[in-house]
Motif scaffolding. Structure first.
Motif, PDB file in Angstrom:
ATOM      1  N   TYR A  55      20.243  12.475   7.540  1.00 13.24           N
ATOM      2  CA  TYR A  55      21.328  11.528   7.725  1.00 13.24           C
ATOM      3  C   TYR A  55      21.962  11.049   6.440  1.00 13.24           C
ATOM      4  O   TYR A  55      23.047  10.483   6.457  1.00 13.24           O
ATOM      5  CB  TYR A  55      20.921  10.341   8.598  1.00 13.24           C
ATOM      6  CG  TYR A  55      20.011   9.317   7.954  1.00 13.24           C
ATOM      7  CD1 TYR A  55      20.530   8.283   7.196  1.00 13.24           C
ATOM      8  CD2 TYR A  55      18.650   9.362   8.150  1.00 13.24           C
ATOM      9  CE1 TYR A  55      19.700   7.338   6.636  1.00 13.24           C
ATOM     10  CE2 TYR A  55      17.820   8.407   7.605  1.00 13.24           C
ATOM     11  CZ  TYR A  55      18.353   7.403   6.839  1.00 13.24           C
ATOM     12  OH  TYR A  55      17.533   6.459   6.292  1.00 13.24           O
TER      13      TYR A  55
ATOM     14  N   GLU B 292      26.430   7.597  10.228  1.00 15.33           N
ATOM     15  CA  GLU B 292      26.524   6.241  10.799  1.00 15.33           C
ATOM     16  C   GLU B 292      25.615   6.090  12.016  1.00 15.33           C
ATOM     17  O   GLU B 292      24.944   5.067  12.166  1.00 15.33           O
ATOM     18  CB  GLU B 292      27.976   5.917  11.177  1.00 15.33           C
ATOM     19  CG  GLU B 292      28.866   5.668   9.987  1.00 15.33           C
ATOM     20  CD  GLU B 292      30.303   5.393  10.366  1.00 15.33           C
ATOM     21  OE1 GLU B 292      31.016   4.815   9.525  1.00 15.33           O
ATOM     22  OE2 GLU B 292      30.746   5.751  11.481  1.00 15.33           O
ATOM     23  N   GLU B 293      25.586   7.107  12.873  1.00 15.73           N
ATOM     24  CA  GLU B 293      24.733   7.055  14.064  1.00 15.73           C
ATOM     25  C   GLU B 293      23.263   6.938  13.690  1.00 15.73           C
ATOM     26  O   GLU B 293      22.523   6.146  14.269  1.00 15.73           O
ATOM     27  CB  GLU B 293      24.930   8.313  14.918  1.00 15.73           C
ATOM     28  CG  GLU B 293      26.244   8.384  15.643  1.00 15.73           C
ATOM     29  CD  GLU B 293      26.498   9.757  16.248  1.00 15.73           C
ATOM     30  OE1 GLU B 293      25.558  10.579  16.340  1.00 15.73           O
ATOM     31  OE2 GLU B 293      27.662  10.024  16.625  1.00 15.73           O
TER      32      GLU B 293
ATOM     33  N   THR C  33      21.905   6.046  10.687  1.00 19.54           N
ATOM     34  CA  THR C  33      21.553   4.868   9.877  1.00 19.54           C
ATOM     35  C   THR C  33      21.696   3.589  10.686  1.00 19.54           C
ATOM     36  O   THR C  33      21.100   2.575  10.338  1.00 19.54           O
ATOM     37  CB  THR C  33      22.441   4.725   8.622  1.00 19.54           C
ATOM     38  OG1 THR C  33      23.804   4.592   9.012  1.00 19.54           O
ATOM     39  CG2 THR C  33      22.262   5.880   7.671  1.00 19.54           C
ATOM     40  N   GLY C  34      22.515   3.643  11.725  1.00 18.87           N
ATOM     41  CA  GLY C  34      22.763   2.438  12.505  1.00 18.87           C
ATOM     42  C   GLY C  34      23.725   1.479  11.834  1.00 18.87           C
ATOM     43  O   GLY C  34      23.812   0.308  12.202  1.00 18.87           O
ATOM     44  N   CYS C  35      24.458   1.965  10.846  1.00 20.62           N
ATOM     45  CA  CYS C  35      25.437   1.088  10.199  1.00 20.62           C
ATOM     46  C   CYS C  35      26.734   1.841   9.924  1.00 20.62           C
ATOM     47  O   CYS C  35      26.741   3.051   9.741  1.00 20.62           O
ATOM     48  CB  CYS C  35      24.875   0.485   8.914  1.00 20.62           C
ATOM     49  SG  CYS C  35      24.387   1.672   7.675  1.00 20.62           S
TER      50      CYS C  35
END
Length: 110
Positions: free
Chosen positions: A21, A61-62, A64-66
């Motif tokens: 990621y 982004e997906e 890392t969640g940010c």
């Protein structure tokens, strides 16, 4: 035995759930956005299609969640999260480079 002209070659990625990621490609893209203010320009600089750059950013982004980029008229800018992960990854990569260079010299430089 002496080794001439060899060097270590490696890549450093951050991974989650067996999915890459964040690595050199994502870092280059967000550095380019930081410098140019545009994902399109950043992708062009490294010879990548805009659609591929967009997919890479979205995947990162997906995982890392940010959110990494904020779109604006005529371009994009980095979020604070993107600034932080870029800073942390750059520092981590420098430390890894130093340690790999030390290990390489220990085993292969005579």
């Amino acid at each position: 035995m002496k080794y001439h002209g060899i060097k270590p070659v490696y890549n450093v990625w951050l991974s989650k759930d067996d999915g890459k990621y964040f690595g050199p490609g994502v870092a280059m893209l967000i550095e380019g956005v930081k410098r140019t203010g545009s994902l399109s320009s950043a992708a062009k600089e490294i010879g990548m299609a805009y659609s591929k750059a967009w997919r890479i950013i979205k995947r990162s982004e997906e995982l890392t969640g940010c959110k990494l980029l904020l779109s604006r008229t005529g371009g994009a800018r980095l979020t604070q999260d993107a600034e932080q992960i870029l800073s942390d990854f750059t520092a981590f990569r420098k430390e890894v480079d130093t340690e790999i260079e030390k290990a390489f010299k220990k085993y292969f430089a005579n």
